[in-house]
Write a protein that holds these residues in place. Structure first.
Motif, PDB file in Angstrom:
ATOM      1  N   MET A 326      -5.951  -0.229   0.486  1.00  0.00           N
ATOM      2  CA  MET A 326      -4.978   0.796   0.859  1.00  0.00           C
ATOM      3  C   MET A 326      -4.548   1.617  -0.357  1.00  0.00           C
ATOM      4  SD  MET A 326      -2.732  -1.330   3.689  1.00  0.00           S
ATOM      5  CE  MET A 326      -1.691   0.002   4.291  1.00  0.00           C
ATOM      6  N   LEU A 327      -4.387   0.975  -1.516  1.00  0.00           N
ATOM      7  CA  LEU A 327      -3.957   1.702  -2.715  1.00  0.00           C
ATOM      8  C   LEU A 327      -5.133   2.201  -3.562  1.00  0.00           C
ATOM      9  CD1 LEU A 327      -0.748  -0.151  -3.978  1.00  0.00           C
ATOM     10  CD2 LEU A 327      -0.966   1.871  -2.528  1.00  0.00           C
ATOM     11  N   ILE A 546       5.871   3.927   1.495  1.00  0.00           N
ATOM     12  CA  ILE A 546       4.595   4.455   1.991  1.00  0.00           C
ATOM     13  C   ILE A 546       4.175   3.760   3.277  1.00  0.00           C
ATOM     14  CG2 ILE A 546       2.143   4.759   1.481  1.00  0.00           C
ATOM     15  CD1 ILE A 546       2.880   4.776  -1.494  1.00  0.00           C
ATOM     16  N   ALA A 547       4.223   2.421   3.274  1.00  0.00           N
ATOM     17  CA  ALA A 547       3.717   1.671   4.426  1.00  0.00           C
ATOM     18  C   ALA A 547       4.381   0.309   4.502  1.00  0.00           C
ATOM     19  CB  ALA A 547       2.201   1.512   4.339  1.00  0.00           C
ATOM     20  N   VAL A 548       4.513  -0.170   5.734  1.00  0.00           N
ATOM     21  CA  VAL A 548       4.971  -1.541   5.979  1.00  0.00           C
ATOM     22  C   VAL A 548       4.029  -2.160   7.001  1.00  0.00           C
ATOM     23  CG1 VAL A 548       6.826  -3.030   6.787  1.00  0.00           C
ATOM     24  CG2 VAL A 548       7.387  -0.940   5.526  1.00  0.00           C
ATOM     25  N   MET A 566       3.582  -6.776   4.169  1.00  0.00           N
ATOM     26  CA  MET A 566       3.018  -6.125   2.991  1.00  0.00           C
ATOM     27  C   MET A 566       3.663  -4.745   2.908  1.00  0.00           C
ATOM     28  SD  MET A 566       0.810  -6.731   0.504  1.00  0.00           S
ATOM     29  CE  MET A 566      -0.459  -7.849   1.135  1.00  0.00           C
ATOM     30  N   VAL A 567       4.406  -4.507   1.833  1.00  0.00           N
ATOM     31  CA  VAL A 567       5.152  -3.257   1.681  1.00  0.00           C
ATOM     32  C   VAL A 567       4.533  -2.444   0.546  1.00  0.00           C
ATOM     33  CG1 VAL A 567       7.406  -2.240   1.173  1.00  0.00           C
ATOM     34  CG2 VAL A 567       7.263  -4.350   2.526  1.00  0.00           C
ATOM     35  N   LEU A 568       4.224  -1.180   0.840  1.00  0.00           N
ATOM     36  CA  LEU A 568       3.663  -0.264  -0.157  1.00  0.00           C
ATOM     37  C   LEU A 568       4.695   0.809  -0.480  1.00  0.00           C
ATOM     38  CD1 LEU A 568       1.105  -1.680   1.014  1.00  0.00           C
ATOM     39  CD2 LEU A 568      -0.099   0.490   0.708  1.00  0.00           C
ATOM     40  N   PHE A 657      -4.795   3.226   8.225  1.00  0.00           N
ATOM     41  CA  PHE A 657      -4.016   3.798   7.125  1.00  0.00           C
ATOM     42  C   PHE A 657      -4.753   4.974   6.484  1.00  0.00           C
ATOM     43  CE2 PHE A 657      -3.005   3.827   2.529  1.00  0.00           C
ATOM     44  CZ  PHE A 657      -1.651   4.118   2.600  1.00  0.00           C
ATOM     45  N   LYS A 658      -6.044   4.808   6.265  1.00  0.00           N
ATOM     46  CA  LYS A 658      -6.818   5.885   5.652  1.00  0.00           C
ATOM     47  C   LYS A 658      -6.901   7.107   6.569  1.00  0.00           C
ATOM     48  CE  LYS A 658      -9.549   3.025   2.540  1.00  0.00           C
ATOM     49  NZ  LYS A 658     -10.894   2.561   2.126  1.00  0.00           N
ATOM     50  N   LYS A 659      -7.022   6.878   7.869  1.00  0.00           N
ATOM     51  CA  LYS A 659      -7.029   7.982   8.825  1.00  0.00           C
ATOM     52  C   LYS A 659      -5.684   8.685   8.818  1.00  0.00           C
ATOM     53  CE  LYS A 659      -7.838   9.062  13.702  1.00  0.00           C
ATOM     54  NZ  LYS A 659      -8.162   8.526  15.057  1.00  0.00           N
ATOM     55  N   TRP A 660      -4.609   7.914   8.750  1.00  0.00           N
ATOM     56  CA  TRP A 660      -3.249   8.476   8.693  1.00  0.00           C
ATOM     57  C   TRP A 660      -3.076   9.339   7.451  1.00  0.00           C
ATOM     58  CZ3 TRP A 660       0.722   7.086   5.127  1.00  0.00           C
ATOM     59  CH2 TRP A 660       1.999   7.547   5.438  1.00  0.00           C
ATOM     60  N   GLN A 661      -3.595   8.861   6.321  1.00  0.00           N
ATOM     61  CA  GLN A 661      -3.509   9.639   5.089  1.00  0.00           C
ATOM     62  C   GLN A 661      -4.260  10.965   5.209  1.00  0.00           C
ATOM     63  OE1 GLN A 661      -4.919   6.647   2.201  1.00  0.00           O
ATOM     64  NE2 GLN A 661      -2.977   6.921   1.133  1.00  0.00           N
TER      65      GLN A 661
END
Length: 665
Positions: A326-327, A546-548, A566-568, A657-661
């Protein structure tokens, strides 16, 4: 490192496996899922993937004639291009369920020898119950047969002499759980035969593993044991002398900070015990074996010996992969884990960045499949620069730091950036080397799973005084939160604070303002407990959420059932923080739930099932590494096979997540 790559086959076939069945690796037929079958399937995969035998030369459940009786051999390797008949059997393999007695009359080694005697042309045999393993060579003498225990059975095309003095080109890539079995066998053998406590046996095993790795880096292989050394305690002294020299000259001398005492600079195992351990490891390439195979094997052994009482629960590899993907760490980004444990997060991030680096460099080569010597040297120069300047870790437990350094060496290195410190202490109290390398506000990425639990608290005022989250927070009539201060304007500190709360602030401090990002495992109590609203408020004033990803409760089972996420986050710049404090900042947040994490509360793997409850079987493409038999260089290739699919939502979370980005851009 990569010299060639074979195109992956497409994924197309999906089928269901009846309940209680698994697919046999060799025959592609359904067989009963039993403890003995688990051992056999690992061996079958190893014969093809490690030992490189053609799949059509290997056959399970082979009927042979023993006297007037018909017996079944679990697996037979036949001579190449010859019919699968008893007279063409080359290697016989007997696999048993765990804890089967190798010296039992019915199912032990003697059964294997009887079968080998009946197959006149059979040369070698292997008996294993997973945790114990015996390799045998059959010799003719005086009209009969003798059976010698040998370190290993030969790989495809390998002579018996080459087993005893292995060359790098003949070393095997570990597959499935076979390396785990080997590590476990070695550890149990040391603990049972060296008169050592469990933890001492563990450290001696790590010395031998380190010696194996450093031996692979050299031109000539010296990590081996001969059959005579293996079965004769007196002759085993030659093994001890050879490995001791290797350890002291190449390991202890190279890593003085890991092996920093007279006791740690010497292998304490007796000659015969050391000979056995060497026999179990000498055929593998620990450097070239897949990261996950090594990680699972290593961390099980570490976890059974070093898992502490301060909330230290190692992060499962699939959770590490999810956060790292994700990162997306790059080879110019500084990474740190301030609670690194055995280094799982760091190894995952490090290898991700190295893969990106290799792809970037290969895109610049004139011929990606045949890089020039200069291009290879430049790749390795950049790899070395990344490993020496971008990978850092801290842990309070000195044993875990030492184990993490060994783990990093086994997985491409980067061990020089690991330090034994209390991450929550004032950095001015750290050793000069640690303080110089790890400065607040200097890191691009933080990946961490800090210790948590009701039984551990921080009550040292010198530590608490560094953190706003250690202060008492009040809420006024408008609902606004603020730090309580004494008459001198100093924050009023709480009596104690759990470390996971303080780690949130310390991790944010480590990040570069404006760009630094973090992925952190956080107990859900911090995210939803009304009494901890001040923690959430502080975080939202200092960082972009960014994300939870809400993780399934069994993530850390069977050791801990704390519900976590997992918190970003990304640390705000000074200007962004001012906007957040004024309430004039707004942004989208990615939210997801990982309902399935690939294992149950006992730690057993869970596989995907169809509507009828049958396990699903799919084509799986595994990228593997191997040693080129001509050049001795490591090559990367892709192998397609059918296998069960782990029931794990985390890869889907990454994709979403990548699609959301992309949609935000």
């Amino acid at each position: 490192m990569m010299t060639s790559q074979i195109k992956e086959p497409s994924i197309s076939t999906i089928m269901s496996i009846p309940d209680g069945k698994i697919l046999d690796f060799l025959t592609k037929r359904f067989v009963n899922d039993t403890p003995e079958e688990y051992v056999r399937q690992n061996i079958e995969k190893a014969l093809v993937r490690q030992y490189k035998y053609p799949i059509d030369s290997c056959k399970p459940e082979v009927s042979i004639k023993v006297g007037s009786s018909n017996k079944r051999v679990d697996v037979v390797i036949f001579e190449e291009n010859k019919p699968h008949m008893q007279e063409n059997a080359y290697i016989l393999i007997e696999t048993k369920k765990a804890k089967t007695n190798p010296h039992g009359k019915k199912d032990g080694i003697e059964q294997l020898k009887t079968y080998m005697a009946a197959c006149l042309n059979a040369k070698f045999g292997l008996w294993t119950n997973g945790d114990e393993r015996y390799c045998i060579a059959k010799r003719e003498k005086d009209g009969g047969f003798l059976y010698d225990e040998i370190p290993e059975i030969p790989s495809f095309g390998q002579t018996e002499a080459e087993i005893y003095r292995p060359e790098r080109k003949n070393l095997q890539i570990a597959t499935a759980d076979n390396l785990l079995f080997a590590f476990r066998r070695c550890h149990n053998y040391i603990a049972g035969n060296a008169g050592m406590h469990k933890d001492d046996a563990f450290w001696e095993l790590l010395k031998v593993i380190f010696s194996k790795i450093e031996d692979e880096r050299s031109g000539t292989i010296n990590f081996y044991v001969t059959p005579s050394e293996l079965k004769d305690k007196t002759k085993a002294s030659a093994t001890k002398a050879r490995i001791q020299k290797l350890f002291q000259s190449r390991v202890a001398a190279k890593y003085p900070k890991i092996f920093n005492s007279d006791e740690t600079k010497t292998i304490e195992l007796s000659a015969d015990v050391l000979a056995y351990v060497v026999s179990q490891l000498q055929g593998y390439s620990l450097l070239a074996s897949p990261v996950d195979v090594k990680g699972i094997a290593y961390e099980e052994i570490v976890g059974s010996n070093l898992r502490g009482d301060r909330g230290e629960f190692f992060t499962p590899r699939n959770a590490c992969r999810m956060a790292v993907e994700m990162l997306d760490p790059q080879a110019d980004q500084r990474v740190i884990d301030p609670a690194c444990g055995t280094g799982g997060f760091l190894i995952t991030a490090m290898n991700h960045a190295l893969k990106v680096l290799r792809e970037q460099e290969a895109s610049l080569w004139n011929d990606p499949d045949n890089p020039t010597s200069y291009e290879i040297e430049e790749l390795y120069r950049k790899r070395a620069e990344y490993l020496s300047t971008c990978v850092y870790g801290i842990d309070l437990n000195p044993a875990l730091v030492r184990a993490a350094k060994m783990n990093m060496v086994m997985n491409n290195d980067g061990a020089g950036g690991l330090f034994r410190e209390n991450s929550l202490s004032n950095p001015h109290t750290w050793a000069p080397e640690s303080a110089a390398a790890i400065q607040m506000g200097s890191f691009d990425l933080v990946f961490t799973n800090p210790p948590f639990g009701a039984n551990i608290v921080i009550d040292d005022v010198n530590i608490l005084s560094q953190f706003e989250l250690a202060a008492v927070w009040d809420t006024d009539e408008t609902g606004k939160l603020s730090i309580r201060r004494d008459k001198n304007g100093e924050p009023v500190l709480q009596i104690s604070q759990p470390p996971e709360i303080l780690f949130i602030e310390r991790c944010v401090q480590l990040l570069k303002p404006g760009t630094g990002k973090m992925a952190m495992v956080i107990p859900n109590g911090i995210l939803n407990n009304p009494s901890l609203e001040y923690v959430r408020s502080w975080l939202l004033l200092n960082a972009q959420l960014i994300a939870v990803v809400d993780m399934q409760r069994d993530l850390f089972q069977p050791k801990n059932d704390t519900q976590t996420s997992m918190v970003l986050i990304r640390r705000f710049s000074k200007e962004e923080k001012a906007l957040a404090e004024s309430g004039n900042i707004d942004y989208p947040i990615f939210m997801a739930v990982a309902e399935k994490i690939g294992h149950d509360k006992r730690g057993a793997t869970i596989y995907k099932r169809d509507a009828e409850g049958n396990e699903i079987l799919s084509d799986v493409n595994n990228q593997e590494e191997a040693i080129d038999p001509v050049t001795g260089k490591t090559i990367v290739y892709s192998a397609g096979t059918k296998d069960r699919v782990v029931d794990d939502d985390m890869p889907d979370v990454v994709a979403a997540f990548k699609k959301w980005q992309e949609e935000l851009l």
